[in-house]
Design a protein around this motif. Structure first.
Motif, PDB file in Angstrom:
ATOM      1  N   GLN A 507       0.832  -1.201   0.000  1.00 17.68           N
ATOM      2  CA  GLN A 507       0.000   0.000   0.000  1.00 17.68           C
ATOM      3  C   GLN A 507       0.868   1.253   0.000  1.00 17.68           C
ATOM      4  N   LEU A 513       1.036  -0.814  -7.661  1.00 14.52           N
ATOM      5  CA  LEU A 513      -0.409  -0.667  -7.576  1.00 14.52           C
ATOM      6  C   LEU A 513      -1.142  -1.905  -8.125  1.00 14.52           C
ATOM      7  N   ASN A 514      -0.682  -2.388  -9.277  1.00 14.88           N
ATOM      8  CA  ASN A 514      -1.339  -3.575  -9.855  1.00 14.88           C
ATOM      9  C   ASN A 514      -1.166  -4.792  -8.964  1.00 14.88           C
ATOM     10  N   TYR A 516      -0.736  -4.723  -5.782  1.00 13.98           N
ATOM     11  CA  TYR A 516      -1.578  -4.503  -4.604  1.00 13.98           C
ATOM     12  C   TYR A 516      -3.029  -4.900  -4.902  1.00 13.98           C
ATOM     13  N   ARG A 517      -3.511  -4.528  -6.060  1.00 11.78           N
ATOM     14  CA  ARG A 517      -4.890  -4.882  -6.422  1.00 11.78           C
ATOM     15  C   ARG A 517      -5.063  -6.395  -6.559  1.00 11.78           C
ATOM     16  N   GLU A 518      -4.074  -7.047  -7.181  1.00 16.17           N
ATOM     17  CA  GLU A 518      -4.157  -8.505  -7.315  1.00 16.17           C
ATOM     18  C   GLU A 518      -4.165  -9.176  -5.945  1.00 16.17           C
ATOM     19  N   ARG A 520      -5.092  -7.838  -3.132  1.00 15.12           N
ATOM     20  CA  ARG A 520      -6.354  -7.526  -2.472  1.00 15.12           C
ATOM     21  C   ARG A 520      -7.475  -8.432  -2.987  1.00 15.12           C
ATOM     22  N   GLU A 521      -7.502  -8.685  -4.282  1.00 12.69           N
ATOM     23  CA  GLU A 521      -8.529  -9.569  -4.837  1.00 12.69           C
ATOM     24  C   GLU A 521      -8.361 -10.999  -4.332  1.00 12.69           C
TER      25      GLU A 521
END
Length: 973
Positions: A507, A513-514, A516-518, A520-521
């Motif tokens: 974070q 960023l990508n 982090y999103r992966e 998080r998913e």
């Protein structure tokens, strides 16, 4: 496989075995104990057939459980192995010196070809005893036959291929039908198709195999001493579409593709492996000079039937220059080579010799070896003995070979039913993937093993592979049993910590960023996974604590929604003053308990929206549970606060039809404080019956009195039927209201008169209005002028009452006249009654001697009797029995008492003065006998039992007493 050879290379010739290669103890990191409790059955077990031939064996073939062998030069022995005790001998009938060169038996075991060294061929059918020569075949030394497995039957071979020592390939067809002396020959046709050549010219056709693919294409494999030919193509359309001529015609101008090897044994042999339940072969082995060409058969390939080919060299001491192999047979994972003095089995996966089985010299040298594809048995023979090999569980240890080759998928396939071996394969695959840095695959494999959990976890931690560790933990979590709650809590907590640490590290980093999103998913997928839901629910408290410690409020709410822990979600929104979001969660999930808990908070900030939500839920909410929130909210007394509370209470009362007293009392209190105009309307709508109103009358009276709502108090008094209090209070408000109250007690004229007197006194004394007082006198017919006069003051003149006094006197006069008329009518009625009584005393009835009792039908004059005016006559005792059941209990008791007294009274004596004196004395002591009889007659004979009211009252009584019904019913049967 080398260890297998070392372990069994000293096997005896009478029993050659290949033992399985599994170790005898469990692997240390495995959770299984793999101890051999009993000796494993060998893979290859040799058995000598209890058979001593009468002559030397020159050839032997086996197919479809049918064994055929030639003995000497003129005897054929056929044995159905299902009926081994019924051998069949057939004489070949050859007188010259021709010997049996080779024998060929088709896949059905029905068609036997015997090739003689004199270039003759004989045909014998399984169902016949006759040996039939094949004239068209004469002059050809047959070396091989390719049977037609698709079209061959017990009565016909279909088109087949025949290979000769001159290199020619013929097409032929045989029929088992016998037409007598001049019948057709068994060989329907015999025509040449092709000639196989090597460098020096035509070469013998050592082997022939014909197959048909699923797409209709034909495949033929033919071998010579050094070459392996492939004929692949589609048969031509037409009458000969089932034959092979079209397939070979395609290679008339150019040779077919072939494989060639330089060395030569002077012969070669081709073997196929076909699974029991499949028609197409799967593997081949070609024994030739340079070794054994082994590979798979793939009918789907367009250019070549052979695939995955490799040449296995002969074992040491075997080959063209040493001890040449005489025959080869192929099993699923081994090919067996027949030498003059032994049999050697070679693994097709590794090329290692796994069996070397020597034969004793007393049996002579080995001649040939064949396989029965239908049973899987292998047959070898010498001139004096026959041996059979049983193949059992050949694939039991193949997994180890594939494991050593790192072919893990195949290793797992062949040990799927052996958990201990499967665990070993998975552990090796996991270690291999770990060394190859394929950490995710390694984690998936480790999760399926029984390896020590801590050991695997430390490996991933030391390698800094948190993602692979998370995968390992998730897989382990999915495999837990319901009883393993402690392990589940540990794994879910650890996984949550790993994901949160990873998200915290990523974070804020724009470059990640990508990622982090992966991450998080994946974390959300883990939290919402149906497979983990049970464990996550059991560990939800620990996970919430972790989320709170990391300050991840977003996932805290997300997890709470997934766990349906809406209380935590609503509490979170309330803490952050997001009251509308909190109400949205409540309205979406419609949990009444959550509404009860959070309504006191929400109503202070969004009262109108909250009341709207309450109304939308309707009867799902218990309004009594919401009263505390409304009470706390409406204590401020502001109009908006009270109006929202009234709105919901009115909805409960008017729409939902609530009858709870607490709700109605609270609505009354709200009306009294905030909407006095609606109070009286509500009370009037509730009705005037004290048993039908839903509020507490005493509470309502006290509430209205405290707030000074007198009209409402008057209404409550009326409902309570306290009319005097209602009139007293109504006189303070409105005289007309008091008049309405005074007319309410309709059944109590005295009370009505009293109430109207109160009104009159109030009008006269308080208002000093004579005209109104006279109006009251006219409104109530119970009041007279004399009742009202005492209330007037002395100075009032009579002129004000003149009309009232005159009306009163007229009423009295009319009343007196009515009384006189009633007295005259009463006197006339009394005179009529006296006249009727006189007439009744003179009435009589006549009883004839033949008259009978209406009940018992016996003569009436035999006993005391009663005669009624209707004409019915009864004996006294019969009438008593008929009347008694219809009398009330107290009259029955009175009847028994009269009978008892009448029985105790002395009987009278006629003309005796003493009797009269005794009767007079008895009269002074109690009722006389005559009086008792009169009382008894009054009870029993007051009316006819058949014509009077007693019969009418008994109309609903059953004809048969219920207590005697069963007895009466049985008496009729």
């Amino acid at each position: 496989m080398a260890s297998i050879l070392d372990e069994y290379e000293d096997s005896l010739s009478r029993s050659a075995v290949l033992q399985p290669g599994c170790p005898s103890v469990g692997i240390p990191h495995s959770g299984y104990v793999n101890a051999q409790l009993e000796k494993e059955v060998p893979i290859f077990t040799k058995q000598r057939i209890d058979f001593t031939p009468s002559e030397r064996i020159t050839s032997l073939v086996v197919s479809c459980n049918q064994l055929c062998m030639s003995l000497g030069k003129d005897t054929l022995l056929r044995i159905d192995l299902g009926k081994a005790n019924e051998p069949n001998h057939v004489e070949l009938g050859r007188k010259e010196d021709a010997k049996v060169h080779k024998m060929f038996l088709d896949h059905t075991g029905s068609h036997l070809l015997i090739a003689l060294s004199s270039t003759e061929v004989l045909y014998v059918n399984r169902n016949g005893q006759k040996v039939r020569p094949l004239a068209r075949w004469k002059g050809q030394l047959v070396e091989s036959v390719g049977w037609n497995k698709a079209l061959g039957t017990e009565s016909s071979t279909g088109p087949i291929l025949v290979g000769t020592a001159q290199g020619q390939i013929f097409e032929a067809e045989l029929s088992a039908s016998e037409g007598g002396l001049f019948g057709p020959a068994p060989d329907l046709y015999f025509r040449p198709l092709y000639v196989l050549n090597e460098e020096g010219g035509p070469a013998p056709v050592c082997s022939l195999e014909a197959e048909r693919g699923p797409d209709g294409r034909g495949f033929v494999i033919a071998t010579t001493r050094q070459r392996l030919f492939q004929f692949i193509g589609r048969a031509a359309e037409g009458a000969e579409a089932q034959g092979f001529s079209g397939l070979f015609a395609a290679f008339a101008d150019h040779p077919p593709p072939f494989r060639e090897f330089p060395s030569s044994l002077g012969y070669s042999e081709l073997a196929f492996y076909t699974p029991k339940l499949r028609s197409a072969p799967r593997a081949f082995a070609w024994m030739m000079g340079d070794g054994v060409l082994y590979g798979a058969l793939d009918c789907g390939r367009p250019d070549s039937l052979l695939s995955e080919e490799r040449v296995w060299e002969y074992p040491e001491g075997v080959g063209p220059g040493a001890s040449p192999p005489l025959a080869i047979v192929l099993t699923q994972f081994h090919f067996l080579l027949l030498l003059a003095d032994r049999v050697e089995a070679v693994c097709t996966l590794t090329g290692q010799v796994v069996l070397r089985d020597h034969f004793l010299e007393k049996f002579g040298s080995l001649k040939h070896m064949v396989k029965d594809s239908s049973t899987g048995h292998l047959w070898a023979y010498t001139e004096r003995a026959v041996f059979r090999y049983h193949v059992q569980r050949e694939a039991r240890d193949v997994w180890r070979t594939y494991l050593d080759m790192n072919r893990f998928d195949l290793a797992k396939e062949y040990c799927r039913e052996r958990p201990d071996c499967l665990d070993t394969v998975l552990a090796r695959e996991a270690d291999f993937c770990f060394r190859q840095r394929r950490y995710l695959e390694s984690a998936r494999c480790y999760a399926l093993t029984q390896s020590y959990f801590e050991e695997i976890a430390l490996k991933f931690l030391e390698a800094r592979q948190e993602e692979a560790l998370a995968e390992f933990l998730q897989r382990k979590l999915a495999g837990l049993k319901p009883a393993e709650r402690t392990q589940a809590t540990l794994l879910t907590t650890w996984l949550t910590e790993l994901y949160l640490s990873r998200l915290g590290a990523l974070q804020g980093d724009p470059e990640a960023l990508n990622l982090y999103r992966e991450t998080r998913e994946r974390f959300r997928s883990f939290l919402s996974s149906p497979r983990h839901k049970e464990w996550l629910f059991a560990s939800r408290a620990s996970i919430h604590e972790l989320l709170a410690s990391h300050g991840d409020t977003e996932h805290m709410v997300y997890f709470a929604v997934i766990m349906q822990d809406y209380e935590r979600v609503v509490a979170y929104h309330c803490q952050h003053e997001a009251y509308e979001e909190a109400l949205a969660v409540l309205a979406r999930h419609r949990d009444p308990q959550l509404f009860y808990k959070f309504s006191p908070i929400l109503i202070r900030h969004i009262p109108r929206q909250l009341v709207d939500a309450w109304i939308e839920l309707g009867s799902r909410l218990d309004a009594r549970q919401l009263i505390p929130a409304l009470v706390n909210y409406s204590q401020g007394g502001e109009a908006q606060q009270v109006s929202q509370a009234i709105r919901y209470m009115e909805f409960c009362v008017n729409v939902l039809g609530e009858t709870e007293q607490a709700i109605h009392n609270y609505l009354l209190s709200l009306y009294a404080r905030g909407q006095p105009a609606s109070l009286l309307a509500y009370l009037e709508q509730a009705g005037a019956s004290p048993h039908r109103v839903h509020y507490d009358l005493k509470y309502a009276l006290r509430l209205c009195a405290e707030h000074g709502h007198h009209r409402a108090c008057v209404h409550v008094y009326k409902v309570l039927e306290l009319y005097e209090e209602a009139v007293d209070l109504a006189l303070q408000v409105d005289v007309d209201l008091a008049k309405q109250c005074a007319d309410l007690p309709e059944d109590d004229e005295e009370l009505r008169k009293k109430l109207w007197l109160k009104i009159a006194r109030h009008v006269v004394q308080e208002e000093e209005d004579v005209q109104t007082a006279m109006a009251c006198l006219a409104s109530c017919p119970l009041l007279k002028i004399e009742d009202v006069l005492p209330f007037f003051p002395d100075f009032v003149t009579i002129d004000h009452f003149k009309e009232a006094i005159c009306s009163s006197l007229k009423a009295y006069n009319h009343h007196i006249q009515e009384l006189q008329r009633e007295m005259e009518e009463a006197t006339a009625s009394a005179q009529r009654i006296r006249r009727d009584l006189q007439e009744l005393r003179g009435r009589y009835g006549t009883v004839e001697p033949q008259d009978k009792c209406a009940t018992c039908d016996f003569p009436l004059l035999n006993r005391p009797f009663y005669l009624f005016l209707c004409g019915h006559m009864f004996h006294a005792d019969c009438l008593l029995q008929a009347v008694r059941p219809g009398l009330p209990a107290y009259k029955q008791a009175r009847l028994e008492e009269l009978q008892r007294k009448l029985g105790a009274a002395p009987a009278p004596t006629k003309g005796s003065a003493r009797a009269k004196e005794a009767e007079g004395g008895a009269a002074t002591a109690g009722p006389s006998r005559e009086q008792l009889k009169a009382d008894l007659d009054e009870l029993v004979a007051a009316e006819c039992v058949y014509c009077g009211e007693l019969m009418i009252r008994s109309i609903d009584r059953p004809f048969i007493d219920p207590q005697r019904y069963e007895e009466e019913h049985l008496s009729w049967l």
